[in-house]
Motif scaffolding. Structure first.
Motif, PDB file in Angstrom:
ATOM      1  N   ALA A  18       0.837  -1.202   0.000  1.00 34.41           N
ATOM      2  CA  ALA A  18       0.000   0.000   0.000  1.00 34.41           C
ATOM      3  C   ALA A  18       0.873   1.255   0.000  1.00 34.41           C
ATOM      4  CB  ALA A  18      -0.926  -0.009   1.210  1.00 34.41           C
ATOM      5  N   THR A  19       2.011   1.190   0.693  1.00 33.51           N
ATOM      6  CA  THR A  19       2.926   2.339   0.723  1.00 33.51           C
ATOM      7  C   THR A  19       3.498   2.627  -0.655  1.00 33.51           C
ATOM      8  OG1 THR A  19       3.514   1.864   3.020  1.00 33.51           O
ATOM      9  CG2 THR A  19       5.043   3.239   1.760  1.00 33.51           C
ATOM     10  N   ILE A  39       2.139   1.867  -3.588  1.00 36.85           N
ATOM     11  CA  ILE A  39       1.048   2.361  -4.435  1.00 36.85           C
ATOM     12  C   ILE A  39       0.782   3.834  -4.149  1.00 36.85           C
ATOM     13  CG2 ILE A  39      -1.432   2.174  -4.869  1.00 36.85           C
ATOM     14  CD1 ILE A  39      -1.131  -0.859  -4.388  1.00 36.85           C
ATOM     15  N   GLU A  40       0.729   4.189  -2.872  1.00 36.73           N
ATOM     16  CA  GLU A  40       0.485   5.581  -2.499  1.00 36.73           C
ATOM     17  C   GLU A  40       1.604   6.493  -2.983  1.00 36.73           C
ATOM     18  OE1 GLU A  40      -0.202   8.368   1.494  1.00 36.73           O
ATOM     19  OE2 GLU A  40       0.167   6.214   1.681  1.00 36.73           O
ATOM     20  N   ALA A  41       2.851   6.044  -2.856  1.00 38.72           N
ATOM     21  CA  ALA A  41       3.994   6.865  -3.266  1.00 38.72           C
ATOM     22  C   ALA A  41       3.975   7.126  -4.763  1.00 38.72           C
ATOM     23  CB  ALA A  41       5.296   6.178  -2.863  1.00 38.72           C
ATOM     24  N   ALA A  63       1.326   6.981  -6.891  1.00 39.90           N
ATOM     25  CA  ALA A  63       0.185   7.817  -7.242  1.00 39.90           C
ATOM     26  C   ALA A  63       0.421   9.274  -6.840  1.00 39.90           C
ATOM     27  CB  ALA A  63      -1.081   7.279  -6.574  1.00 39.90           C
ATOM     28  N   ARG A  64       1.003   9.479  -5.663  1.00 39.18           N
ATOM     29  CA  ARG A  64       1.267  10.840  -5.188  1.00 39.18           C
ATOM     30  C   ARG A  64       2.328  11.530  -6.046  1.00 39.18           C
ATOM     31  NH1 ARG A  64       2.272   9.581  -0.328  1.00 39.18           N
ATOM     32  NH2 ARG A  64       4.545   9.497  -0.493  1.00 39.18           N
TER      33      ARG A  64
END
Length: 235
Positions: A184-185, A187-189, A191-192
């Protein structure tokens, strides 16, 4: 506050996203999908941009690109954006905007994030619940990288070649990476990074980029600038 110019440098891997206005579809059928991919391939070749990976879902395009020149990616994306809107509006009897503003992009450190970005893109159709597994989706570079077909649009990045000594070994290794997925980390990185335009890499990578551009490469600190002693004394 004026928005920052996009960060674009020759020889660096660019992670690019172009999305439909209000997340509305930018393709309605396979003819649209083929036309959009053909335009991307044509303009990338014209402007000397290598396309390492792509995914085209109903409302967005994601790309991994390396340009030979500093303006290769902007020229490619601007040409595709304009020409595809003309095609789409004419074919479907509509007018007006199609894209959600300008395309988004960032630079990534290949050694740390190229394969991760490829996996992120391959899993996008699964996250959007279009298919149950990436190999079932026809409009990405996933099947090229696992050896199910040859996509002449793809310029394979050297880091992919390092996955194995034979085509079969590379394809099997990459397929296993995709099956393992991302945290999840991660994926978030990713996308951000593409949404905000800040480079994705370690501190040394960002420093090396800063030596090549005057553009700010990290968010400014919140609040007013601290007063200097001289300005405090004068007030």
């Amino acid at each position: 506050m004026a928005r920052l110019a996009r960060l674009t440098l020759a020889g660096q891997v660019h992670y690019v996203m172009l999305r439909g206005n209000n997340r509305q579809p930018v393709v309605r059928d396979d003819a649209d999908r083929q036309a959009l991919l053909d335009m991307l391939a044509e303009q990338a070749s014209r402007h000397r941009v290598a396309m390492h990976a792509y995914v085209l879902t109903d409302n967005q395009v994601q790309l991994l690109l390396t340009p030979e020149t500093v303006d290769g990616v902007p020229k490619t994306m601007q040409a595709v954006g304009r020409s595809y809107v003309r095609y789409f509006n004419a074919r479907h009897g509509r007018s007006g905007t199609l894209w959600e503003g300008r395309y988004r992009s960032t630079l990534i450190q290949p050694e740390r994030h190229l394969l991760g970005c490829m996996i992120f893109m391959d899993l996008e159709p699964v996250r959007e619940r279009l298919v149950d597994e990436p190999a079932s989706f026809a409009w990405s570079s996933h099947r090229h990288h696992i050896g199910q077909l040859h996509d002449k649009r793809i310029a394979t990045h050297p880091l992919y070649w390092q996955l194995g000594n034979t085509p079969f070994a590379r394809e099997a290794a990459y397929a296993e990476l995709v099956r393992a997925g991302l945290t999840a980390t991660q994926i978030e990185a990713m996308a951000r990074a593409v949404w905000r335009g800040w480079p994705l890499g370690d501190a040394a990578f960002v420093v090396s980029l800063q030596q090549q551009t005057d553009r700010r490469l990290a968010p400014a600190k919140a609040g007013r600038p601290a007063k200097t002693r001289s300005s405090t004394s004068a007030s």
